[in-house]
Write a protein that holds these residues in place. Structure first.
Motif, PDB file in Angstrom:
ATOM      1  N   SER A  62       0.819  -1.226   0.000  1.00 33.57           N
ATOM      2  CA  SER A  62       0.000   0.000   0.000  1.00 33.57           C
ATOM      3  C   SER A  62       0.843   1.261   0.000  1.00 33.57           C
ATOM      4  CB  SER A  62      -0.857   0.054   1.274  1.00 33.57           C
ATOM      5  OG  SER A  62      -1.956  -0.761   1.138  1.00 33.57           O
ATOM      6  N   VAL A  63       2.146   1.104  -0.169  1.00 37.50           N
ATOM      7  CA  VAL A  63       3.042   2.222   0.123  1.00 37.50           C
ATOM      8  C   VAL A  63       2.814   3.409  -0.821  1.00 37.50           C
ATOM      9  CG1 VAL A  63       5.176   1.672  -1.164  1.00 37.50           C
ATOM     10  CG2 VAL A  63       5.315   2.546   1.158  1.00 37.50           C
ATOM     11  N   ARG A  64       2.450   3.108  -2.070  1.00 32.93           N
ATOM     12  CA  ARG A  64       2.051   4.170  -3.007  1.00 32.93           C
ATOM     13  C   ARG A  64       0.742   3.756  -3.675  1.00 32.93           C
ATOM     14  NH1 ARG A  64       7.394   4.263  -2.679  1.00 32.93           N
ATOM     15  NH2 ARG A  64       7.463   2.249  -3.680  1.00 32.93           N
ATOM     16  N   GLU A  65      -0.010   4.756  -4.152  1.00 35.20           N
ATOM     17  CA  GLU A  65      -1.315   4.462  -4.719  1.00 35.20           C
ATOM     18  C   GLU A  65      -1.197   3.524  -5.923  1.00 35.20           C
ATOM     19  OE1 GLU A  65      -3.470   7.856  -6.027  1.00 35.20           O
ATOM     20  OE2 GLU A  65      -5.299   6.670  -6.312  1.00 35.20           O
ATOM     21  N   THR A  98      20.249   4.682  -1.294  1.00 37.86           N
ATOM     22  CA  THR A  98      19.231   5.495  -0.609  1.00 37.86           C
ATOM     23  C   THR A  98      17.840   5.401  -1.245  1.00 37.86           C
ATOM     24  OG1 THR A  98      18.993   7.652   0.460  1.00 37.86           O
ATOM     25  CG2 THR A  98      19.469   7.686  -1.890  1.00 37.86           C
ATOM     26  N   ASP A  99      16.862   5.990  -0.556  1.00 39.91           N
ATOM     27  CA  ASP A  99      15.506   6.208  -1.085  1.00 39.91           C
ATOM     28  C   ASP A  99      15.257   7.713  -1.070  1.00 39.91           C
ATOM     29  OD1 ASP A  99      15.074   3.479  -0.983  1.00 39.91           O
ATOM     30  OD2 ASP A  99      13.771   3.546   0.776  1.00 39.91           O
ATOM     31  N   ILE A 100      14.654   8.228  -2.136  1.00 40.39           N
ATOM     32  CA  ILE A 100      14.349   9.668  -2.185  1.00 40.39           C
ATOM     33  C   ILE A 100      12.930   9.878  -2.723  1.00 40.39           C
ATOM     34  CG2 ILE A 100      14.999  11.911  -3.174  1.00 40.39           C
ATOM     35  CD1 ILE A 100      17.870  10.871  -3.390  1.00 40.39           C
ATOM     36  N   ILE A 101      12.211  10.798  -2.080  1.00 45.61           N
ATOM     37  CA  ILE A 101      10.865  11.166  -2.550  1.00 45.61           C
ATOM     38  C   ILE A 101      10.924  12.591  -3.100  1.00 45.61           C
ATOM     39  CG2 ILE A 101       8.485  11.614  -1.815  1.00 45.61           C
ATOM     40  CD1 ILE A 101       8.906   9.602   0.461  1.00 45.61           C
ATOM     41  N   VAL A 102      10.330  12.818  -4.269  1.00 47.90           N
ATOM     42  CA  VAL A 102      10.220  14.205  -4.761  1.00 47.90           C
ATOM     43  C   VAL A 102       8.753  14.638  -4.699  1.00 47.90           C
ATOM     44  CG1 VAL A 102      12.187  14.085  -6.325  1.00 47.90           C
ATOM     45  CG2 VAL A 102       9.908  13.532  -7.191  1.00 47.90           C
ATOM     46  N   LEU A 146      17.422   8.774   2.514  1.00 43.98           N
ATOM     47  CA  LEU A 146      17.511  10.225   2.724  1.00 43.98           C
ATOM     48  C   LEU A 146      16.103  10.839   2.721  1.00 43.98           C
ATOM     49  CD1 LEU A 146      19.046  13.005   2.679  1.00 43.98           C
ATOM     50  CD2 LEU A 146      18.988  12.849   0.182  1.00 43.98           C
ATOM     51  N   GLN A 147      15.300  10.453   1.771  1.00 44.23           N
ATOM     52  CA  GLN A 147      13.925  10.943   1.536  1.00 44.23           C
ATOM     53  C   GLN A 147      13.898  12.367   1.003  1.00 44.23           C
ATOM     54  OE1 GLN A 147      12.276   8.441   1.452  1.00 44.23           O
ATOM     55  NE2 GLN A 147      12.574   7.092   3.182  1.00 44.23           N
ATOM     56  N   ALA A 148      14.626  13.302   1.633  1.00 44.93           N
ATOM     57  CA  ALA A 148      14.688  14.677   1.112  1.00 44.93           C
ATOM     58  C   ALA A 148      15.916  15.356   1.699  1.00 44.93           C
ATOM     59  CB  ALA A 148      13.430  15.444   1.505  1.00 44.93           C
ATOM     60  N   SER A 155       5.688  11.265   8.084  1.00 45.83           N
ATOM     61  CA  SER A 155       4.322  11.786   7.854  1.00 45.83           C
ATOM     62  C   SER A 155       3.709  11.333   6.536  1.00 45.83           C
ATOM     63  CB  SER A 155       4.328  13.310   7.945  1.00 45.83           C
ATOM     64  OG  SER A 155       5.115  13.828   6.899  1.00 45.83           O
ATOM     65  N   TYR A 156       4.528  10.802   5.600  1.00 49.54           N
ATOM     66  CA  TYR A 156       4.000  10.362   4.296  1.00 49.54           C
ATOM     67  C   TYR A 156       3.682   8.867   4.285  1.00 49.54           C
ATOM     68  CZ  TYR A 156       8.870   9.031   4.345  1.00 49.54           C
ATOM     69  OH  TYR A 156      10.058   8.513   4.758  1.00 49.54           O
ATOM     70  N   CYS A 157       4.031   8.134   5.326  1.00 52.52           N
ATOM     71  CA  CYS A 157       4.144   6.674   5.194  1.00 52.52           C
ATOM     72  C   CYS A 157       3.003   5.909   5.870  1.00 52.52           C
ATOM     73  CB  CYS A 157       5.479   6.223   5.772  1.00 52.52           C
ATOM     74  SG  CYS A 157       5.771   4.473   5.516  1.00 52.52           S
ATOM     75  N   ILE A 158       2.477   4.957   5.153  1.00 45.06           N
ATOM     76  CA  ILE A 158       1.324   4.196   5.633  1.00 45.06           C
ATOM     77  C   ILE A 158       1.741   2.974   6.470  1.00 45.06           C
ATOM     78  CG2 ILE A 158       1.099   2.642   3.637  1.00 45.06           C
ATOM     79  CD1 ILE A 158      -1.962   3.266   3.755  1.00 45.06           C
ATOM     80  N   THR A 207      13.945   6.010  -6.325  1.00 49.68           N
ATOM     81  CA  THR A 207      13.386   7.355  -6.338  1.00 49.68           C
ATOM     82  C   THR A 207      11.880   7.307  -6.603  1.00 49.68           C
ATOM     83  OG1 THR A 207      13.980   7.446  -8.666  1.00 49.68           O
ATOM     84  CG2 THR A 207      15.535   8.426  -7.128  1.00 49.68           C
ATOM     85  N   PHE A 208      11.150   8.146  -5.890  1.00 48.63           N
ATOM     86  CA  PHE A 208       9.682   8.083  -5.969  1.00 48.63           C
ATOM     87  C   PHE A 208       9.076   9.471  -6.045  1.00 48.63           C
ATOM     88  CE2 PHE A 208      11.391   4.902  -2.998  1.00 48.63           C
ATOM     89  CZ  PHE A 208      11.074   3.739  -3.691  1.00 48.63           C
ATOM     90  N   LYS A 209       7.913   9.549  -6.715  1.00 49.28           N
ATOM     91  CA  LYS A 209       7.087  10.754  -6.615  1.00 49.28           C
ATOM     92  C   LYS A 209       6.229  10.588  -5.378  1.00 49.28           C
ATOM     93  CE  LYS A 209       6.133  11.323 -11.470  1.00 49.28           C
ATOM     94  NZ  LYS A 209       5.076  11.248 -12.465  1.00 49.28           N
ATOM     95  N   TYR A 210       6.031  11.646  -4.635  1.00 51.29           N
ATOM     96  CA  TYR A 210       5.168  11.577  -3.456  1.00 51.29           C
ATOM     97  C   TYR A 210       3.761  11.131  -3.844  1.00 51.29           C
ATOM     98  CZ  TYR A 210       2.013  13.027   0.199  1.00 51.29           C
ATOM     99  OH  TYR A 210       1.017  13.032   1.136  1.00 51.29           O
ATOM    100  N   SER A 211       3.233  10.210  -3.069  1.00 51.00           N
ATOM    101  CA  SER A 211       1.881   9.711  -3.312  1.00 51.00           C
ATOM    102  C   SER A 211       1.101   9.812  -1.990  1.00 51.00           C
ATOM    103  CB  SER A 211       2.012   8.252  -3.775  1.00 51.00           C
ATOM    104  OG  SER A 211       0.808   7.564  -3.665  1.00 51.00           O
ATOM    105  N   PRO A 212       0.040  10.620  -1.952  1.00 52.84           N
ATOM    106  CA  PRO A 212      -0.696  10.787  -0.687  1.00 52.84           C
ATOM    107  C   PRO A 212      -1.327   9.471  -0.232  1.00 52.84           C
ATOM    108  CG  PRO A 212      -1.427  12.367  -2.370  1.00 52.84           C
ATOM    109  CD  PRO A 212      -0.564  11.366  -3.058  1.00 52.84           C
ATOM    110  N   ARG A 213      -1.194   9.163   1.047  1.00 54.12           N
ATOM    111  CA  ARG A 213      -1.719   7.909   1.589  1.00 54.12           C
ATOM    112  C   ARG A 213      -2.693   8.181   2.721  1.00 54.12           C
ATOM    113  NH1 ARG A 213      -1.904   3.710  -0.597  1.00 54.12           N
ATOM    114  NH2 ARG A 213      -2.976   5.260  -1.799  1.00 54.12           N
ATOM    115  N   PRO A 214      -3.842   7.517   2.730  1.00 58.85           N
ATOM    116  CA  PRO A 214      -4.802   7.760   3.809  1.00 58.85           C
ATOM    117  C   PRO A 214      -4.203   7.426   5.179  1.00 58.85           C
ATOM    118  CG  PRO A 214      -5.396   5.809   2.518  1.00 58.85           C
ATOM    119  CD  PRO A 214      -4.279   6.486   1.795  1.00 58.85           C
TER     120      PRO A 214
END
Ligand code: 5AD
Ligand code: SF4
Length: 451
Positions: free
Chosen positions: A69-72, A316-320, A278-280, A178-181, A347-354
């Motif tokens: 469920s980590v990204r939509e 690393t992991d990075i979110i943009v 790193l994430q950001a 805060s972004y992570c389900i 690398t990932f685009k930010y995906s809003p998670r409930p």
């Protein structure tokens, strides 16, 4: 003697009938390594109840999708896969179809409502008694209770043959980025006992594996009754016959000098690789992400790591495109990348998670900007990866031999501590040998050692 022959022939006739009566299961796994491990645990449980593994859904009596469920996007993939599998249910109403893992936890009622042909919904802590659910006549079964204790101790995963055995050492996450389900789908952190992990590690090596990768959502937050991750690494390093030890993924907050001391002490048995998400790069974004470190802290950590282990490979992991990320913030991420020069990056685009805190923030970076930032980031990482590959030419590296190279029968392949494939002449090496060779060339994503 004659009777023994008769019994043998009787067995030959009855065995195929018995086999054809046994139920078959098929598991499709999505998402992270933790899910791969959980699928192996499930396979072990099902096999101990006389199910046999099928390699296609067409002839299975039970199909399980172990979901993420980590990204939509990961969830959309499952929705369309369930749509594809519906025709099997239409043809064979007895077939049991299960959705398990993070998405089951997250979307239980939605799945049953929109796809009533799904029979079984099990969260990540509900696998131990799956056999009881399978005996039930109920049309739908949902069990998504999260446990404070379940670590699947005492269950041995049914692993595919290979070089590396994954071993889960802790489950859940208390960090609440805060972004992570994940903290909502996998619950609170809990760790296995060192003894049970060492036992599983020794058993895996005795069964023919050469490498062990310790797994956990925050692997280095491991804490069993006050016994911490460095102590666990020391204990596993003593496992008889172990050739290489890895772990993934640590959280920067829990990386300390003691961990690096263990790396230095057990080199090269403990691979000189660390995945350091790193994430950001911008302090504003890191704060909004609840990552608990600043850019300065992160870079100091990188210096400390390289002080103890100069040739440590860092990935690393990075979110943009996190809510509020400005172009200036994004440049800070590139700045960190240029400083660290990661070996590779997810690398990932930010995906809003409930459920997450960021769900209520304004997802205000446009899709266009997210894509442009991701493209720039990927290009920079590609450059660094190539530089890192080229840096290795002329250096001697430890290689864990895997087997024959697919492309040439005269060559073999193996992996470096950083998980890079190396091709080298066959000579008299055997799979699972740990050898030292000089890198002579780097092309694409392969390294060569040909002289
Ligand atoms: N959007 C995009 N990427 C995410 N990750 C976790 N949650 C999200 C999200 N909501 C990424 C993080 C994490 C990796 C496993 O997935 O980078 O480290
Ligand atoms: Fe998610 Fe953060 Fe926990 Fe990793 S540490 S699983 S990113 S909440």
């Amino acid at each position: 003697m004659i009777w023994t022959h008769r019994l043998f022939f009787l067995f030959l006739h009855i065995y195929p009938i018995f086999k054809s009566m046994q139920k078959r299961f098929y598991i499709e796994t999505y998402g992270c390594q933790m899910n791969e491990y959980d699928s192996e645990i499930l396979a072990g449980i099902l096999q101990s109840h006389d199910f046999i593994l099928s390699d296609s859904p067409e002839d299975a009596d039970l199909i399980l999708l172990n979901t993420c469920s980590v990204r939509e996007h990961a969830e959309q993939k499952i929705h369309s896969r369930l749509g594809e599998l519906k025709h099997l249910k239409d043809k064979r109403p007895d077939l049991k179809l299960g959705v398990i893992g993070c998405m089951a936890q997250n979307l239980k009622n939605d799945i049953i409502k929109s796809k009533p042909y799904v029979n079984l919904i099990l969260g990540p802590d509900s696998y131990r008694h799956i056999d009881e659910y399978l005996d039930s006549e109920k049309k739908h079964i949902i069990d998504t209770k999260l446990s404070k204790y379940e670590v699947y101790n005492g269950l041995f995963p049914a692993r595919k043959e290979g070089i590396n055995a994954w071993i889960s050492i802790m489950r859940g996450c208390n960090k609440f980025c805060s972004y992570c389900i994940v903290p909502y789908t996998r619950g609170r952190e809990r760790s296995r006992s060192i003894e049970s992990i060492v036992e599983e590690a020794q058993k895996s090596i005795d069964n023919g594996f050469a490498e062990i990768t310790l797994l956990g959502q925050n692997v280095n937050s491991f804490d069993h009754e006050g016994r911490k991750f460095p102590e666990l690494l020391r204990a596993i390093a003593k496992v008889d016959g172990l050739k290489r030890l890895r772990y993934t993924s640590p959280h920067p907050q829990d990386v300390d000098e003691e961990l690096m001391r263990v790396h230095a002490e057990f080199k090269p048995l403990i691979a000189n690789h660390i995945h350091l998400p790193l994430q950001a790069g911008s302090d504003n974004v890191l704060k909004a992400m609840n990552r608990t470190y600043t850019q300065e802290h992160y870079l100091k950590l990188v210096d400390m790591i390289r002080n103890f282990v100069p040739d440590m490979g860092i990935t690393t992991d990075i979110i943009v495109g996190f809510p509020g990320e400005t172009e200036e913030d994004f440049r800070e991420t590139l700045k960190v990348m240029n400083y660290v020069k990661y070996n590779s990056a997810y690398t990932f685009k930010y995906s809003p998670r409930p459920y997450t805190k960021a769900w209520n923030m304004d997802d205000n970076v446009s899709e266009e900007d997210k894509s442009a930032r991701l493209t720039e980031l990927i290009a920079l990482q590609k450059k660094h990866t190539l530089e890192r590959y080229r840096d290795m030419i002329g250096k001697e590296v430890e290689i864990l031999v895997e087997g024959r190279s697919k492309k040439s029968p005269e060559e073999m392949k193996g992996r470096t501590a950083c998980n890079k494939i190396v091709i080298f002449p066959k000579l008299d090496y055997k799979p699972k040998d740990m050898i030292k060779r000089k890198i002579t060339d780097a092309q694409g994503v392969s390294l060569f050692s040909r002289s």
